[in-house]
Each structure stands twice: as C-alpha cells, then as structure tokens.
Design a protein around this motif. Structure first.
Motif, PDB file in Angstrom:
ATOM      1  N   LYS A   1     -57.296  -2.120 111.309  1.00 16.06           N
ATOM      2  CA  LYS A   1     -55.917  -1.926 111.741  1.00 16.06           C
ATOM      3  C   LYS A   1     -55.315  -0.740 111.009  1.00 16.06           C
ATOM      4  O   LYS A   1     -55.463  -0.617 109.794  1.00 16.06           O
TER       5      LYS A   1
ATOM      6  N   SER B   1     -59.152  -3.101 106.671  1.00 15.21           N
ATOM      7  CA  SER B   1     -60.268  -3.898 107.183  1.00 15.21           C
ATOM      8  C   SER B   1     -60.746  -4.820 106.077  1.00 15.21           C
ATOM      9  O   SER B   1     -60.439  -4.614 104.896  1.00 15.21           O
TER      10      SER B   1
ATOM     11  N   ASP C   1     -50.367  -0.493 113.236  1.00 13.79           N
ATOM     12  CA  ASP C   1     -50.510  -1.947 113.404  1.00 13.79           C
ATOM     13  C   ASP C   1     -51.357  -2.308 114.615  1.00 13.79           C
ATOM     14  O   ASP C   1     -51.267  -3.428 115.136  1.00 13.79           O
ATOM     15  N   GLN C   2     -52.198  -1.387 115.055  1.00 17.14           N
ATOM     16  CA  GLN C   2     -53.110  -1.653 116.157  1.00 17.14           C
ATOM     17  C   GLN C   2     -54.546  -1.429 115.690  1.00 17.14           C
ATOM     18  O   GLN C   2     -54.802  -0.734 114.707  1.00 17.14           O
ATOM     19  N   LEU C   3     -55.483  -2.023 116.444  1.00 17.42           N
ATOM     20  CA  LEU C   3     -56.890  -1.870 116.116  1.00 17.42           C
ATOM     21  C   LEU C   3     -57.369  -0.474 116.486  1.00 17.42           C
ATOM     22  O   LEU C   3     -57.094   0.014 117.593  1.00 17.42           O
TER      23      LEU C   3
ATOM     24  N   ARG D   1     -52.467   1.191 109.288  1.00 15.23           N
ATOM     25  CA  ARG D   1     -51.253   0.822 108.562  1.00 15.23           C
ATOM     26  C   ARG D   1     -50.518   2.085 108.133  1.00 15.23           C
ATOM     27  O   ARG D   1     -51.123   3.145 107.921  1.00 15.23           O
TER      28      ARG D   1
END
Length: 459
Positions: free
Chosen positions: A50, A63, A10-12, A52
């Motif tokens: 991101k 994306s 859940d982060q870029l 997942r």
C-alpha cells in the motif's frame, strides 16, 4: 514547499507502477522511503504493498515482510553484536550489519565513549542507508539530543514481528489491541519499524500477556481484533473480580489507601490487596489464639492451700496408710530398676573366650593379609625379571639389525664404486671410437679437397 499527494495513496500498488511524474512538479522536494525509486522524471514502485503518504512530502510503500530494508529516518531496535575502536556493529534485521559510531551520542567525545556488551538492546535511528553499503545509525535526534534513543532496560523482553505489524503499531489512529491494553494495564513499549518491539512491566505475566496479544493480532482483521480485545479484557476483569470478591470493602479501601501512587497499576493493586488480606488473616489467627488462652484454667495459690488443708485434715491415718502401702511398692520398684541396670552392664562386658576368639580371628586375618602381600611382591619380582629378559632380547635383535644395515650400506658403496669404474671405461671407449671416426672424416674431407683442386687445375 508541500507536495501534492498522489492519487494512489492508501491503495495497492505493484512493481512498475508510476505514482508521480516529476516533469509536472516544479520547485518541490520529495522524500522517498522503502519500496520507491526515481527513474528519470518518474517515481516507480519496487515492491507490492500500500502506498502511504505523510506530510509534508514523504512517500513509502507499506508491506508485511520478515526482512527489513533499511531506510533513512527509520527508528529501529538493534542488538549489539561486536565492538570496534570507531563504531559498534549492530544487527537491525537488515541484509547487512549497521554501523553505530562511538561519537553518535549526546555529548559524545573520545573521553566518554560508551561501553556496550554484546547483546545490548538499543533504540536507534537510521541516518543513511545506501544500496551496497552498511547503514549508519545514531542515538541522537536532529537537535543533537538523546531524546528517546539509547539503551533499553534489561528487565524487559523483545518480541519479533513483521514490518507490517510494526508500522501498524506506530500508525495513527493507534492499534486497537495496543490501545485497549494500555487503558487496563501499566507497561512500557518501544516499537521499531524493523519488526521488533520491546515490552517492560512490573510483573512478567503482564509482559507475556501484552506480547502474545500483539503478535496474535497480526493475523486478525480489524473486526476480529476488536472481538479478541473484548474477550481479553473480560478475562482480565474476571480475574480481578475473583480477587476482590474475597475481600471486604474496608480491606479494599485500606489497600488502596496504602498505595502511594495516585494511578496505580493492576499489578501494584493486586500486591497491596494480597498483603492486606494476609495481614487480616494473621490478625484473625492471633485473635483466635487469644480467645483460646482465655478459656484455659489458670493456677492460683488458693488451690495449693486447699490441697494442704485436705492432707492435714486426713491426719495420721493417711500417713500410716502411705507408709504401709506405698513405700514398700516404691522400694521394690527401685530395686528392680537397679538390678536391671546391673544386668545390662554385665551383659555388655565380653568374656575371656570371646576376647580370645576375636584375637585369633584378627591374627588369622593379619596372616592372610601378610601372605597376600608376599604373593603380590613375588609376582611383581617375576614380572620384572620377565621384562628384563624381554628387553635383553629386544636389544640383541636391534644389534643384529644394525649389523645387517651396516653390511648392506658397505655392499651398496662397493656396487657404486664398481658401477663408476665401468661407466668410466665405457666413456673412454666411446671417446676413442669418436676420435677414430673424426680422424677418418678428416681424411675423407682432405682427399675430397685434393680431388677438387686437381679438377680445378685440369679445367
């Protein structure tokens, strides 16, 4: 065995980031989807987005993009573009067309191969997607059943979107706009991860409303989506309230009572209410017509008897007045009408002079037409004679050209014969000269040999 989620979920992430180290993970199986690849003992990122994770062991990079990169296990919407004996060619918005085998259907055999026309919309699953190869599709789940896969109805409409919006529509919790519209309207929707979604409803206005609302929500944030949804629901509520405000409570209850479904859609309710309102208006119109007919006076035999009694009471005086005043005027009017009809009939008949003039005019027109025909025939004959002369001159010129060509060919042949004779004479002279030269060379050689032999003897 269930894999432990990475710290970057859940982060870029950007290309080159390492999300997992396989050297520290033993007896664990991972399933990698779009945007990830294995490089030795590490899992690296190939595109920005991101990260997942879905239990038990699936990772992918989410994306938003227009071009879809196929990945095994994705549910997509495809359009049939061609049919082959062994498979169907399907467009799934990928870099290459996908193959859908003819036996990848529930109970599929060689005898019951499905027939799809070009342009058919299918909801399929990606079975395999390897780099440099065409993806393979299937219309069955892991148990070999059709489940939700197959042909979608032609009544619906397919909308295009980005892959990010498609994933958000399939995510959990559900998309706020889609969830809010589902509570107020009745429609069907099928979403593919490849950036396509299909909407079907009883009315085309509902399809357009849902499709436009979902597409517009892509560029809005979560707060903006909620505000937009509230405005949209208010407009729908206002539209329904304007319809129901024109009807009474009894008419609305009757409309809902006639609907067979327990949970009717808005479109069905609107149709029933409109039909009920039309029926009520027609009923009121019939009542007004009945009231008008009741107010109109009716004829009875008593009125006729009363009129006869009045005439009988008036007696013979009325008959005398009728004979002296009414009958003469009636006769004069009848004579006038008859005379006018006779005058009209006599006026319509043409006189002899007019008939003679018409006959003369017709005769003159016929003579003019005959002269025109004769003139045209003479012109045609003259043109034919001119054409004959032209063709005769052309043939004579062609004969002259043929004679000239024959003479030219004869002269060319003579020149060729003379050139051959001269060439032969020149060749003979050259041969004689060469023979003389060879004899002289032989004599010189023999003399040289003799001199050499004399010298040898002397020494």
């Amino acid at each position: 065995m269930e894999a432990k989620p990475s710290n970057l979920v859940d982060q870029l992430v950007v290309p080159g980031d390492v999300i997992l180290d396989l050297s520290n993970m033993a007896n664990q199986t991972l399933k990698l989807s779009g945007g990830l690849r294995q490089d030795g003992d590490s899992i690296c990122v190939m595109k920005a987005g991101k990260l997942r994770f879905m239990k038990p062991n699936k990772y992918w990079v989410e994306s938003s993009q227009k071009r879809y990169v196929p990945s095994a296990g994705d549910n997509v919407l495809g359009v049939v573009v061609d049919t082959k004996p062994e498979n169907f060619l399907v467009d799934i918005k990928g870099p290459a067309l996908a193959f859908l085998p003819v036996l990848s259907f529930e109970g599929g055999t060689r005898r019951n191969i499905p027939k799809f026309e070009v342009g058919t919309l299918l909801y399929v699953s990606v079975v395999s997607a390897n780099p440099g190869m065409n993806p393979e599709l299937s219309c069955m789940d892991v148990n070999g059943k059709a489940a939700e896969y197959g042909v979608l109805k032609e009544e619906g409409y397919m909308f295009e979107s980005s892959t990010g919006l498609a994933r958000s529509l399939l995510s959990s919790p559900p998309h706020p706009v889609l969830e809010g519209l589902g509570k107020k309207l009745s429609f069907e929707i099928a979403v593919g991860i490849n950036g396509r979604f299909w909407v079907n409803a009883l009315q085309s206005s509902t399809v357009i409303l849902v499709g436009n609302a979902i597409q517009k929500s892509e560029s809005l944030s979560l707060v903006q989506q909620k505000i937009y949804l509230e405005k949209l629901l208010k407009s729908i509520h206002l539209y329904l309230s304007t319809i129901f405000s024109r009807l009474t409570k009894e008419e609305i209850d009757e409309a809902f009572r006639r609907v067979p479904d327990e949970s009717p859609s808005v479109s069905t309710t609107q149709t029933a209410v409109a039909n009920q309102a039309t029926a009520c208006i027609n009923h009121k119109h019939r009542l007004n017509l009945c009231n008008r007919h009741q107010l109109l006076p009716r004829f009875h035999w008593s009125h006729a008897l009363l009129a006869v009694g009045v005439v009988a009471i008036s007696g013979a005086g009325t008959a005398v007045v009728f004979k002296n005043a009414v009958v003469p005027r009636l006769k004069s009017w009848i004579r006038k009408v008859v005379n006018e009809d006779a005058a009209n009939k006599t006026d319509k008949k043409p006189t002899l002079a007019e008939e003679a003039a018409a006959a003369a005019a017709a005769k003159a027109a016929a003579a003019a037409a005959a002269s025109d025909v004769a003139r045209a025939s003479q012109e045609m004959l003259a043109s034919k004679t001119e054409e004959k002369k032209f063709y005769g001159e052309l043939l004579s010129q062609l004969d002259v050209q043929v004679q000239e060509m024959k003479s030219m060919s004869n002269s060319i042949r003579k020149l060729e014969g003379q050139s051959n004779i001269q060439a032969r004479e020149v060749q003979g002279r050259l041969l004689i000269q060469m023979a003389g030269q060879t004899t002289t060379h032989v004599q010189v050689i023999t003399t040289v040999k003799i001199q050499i032999t004399h010298l040898c003897i002397m020494f």
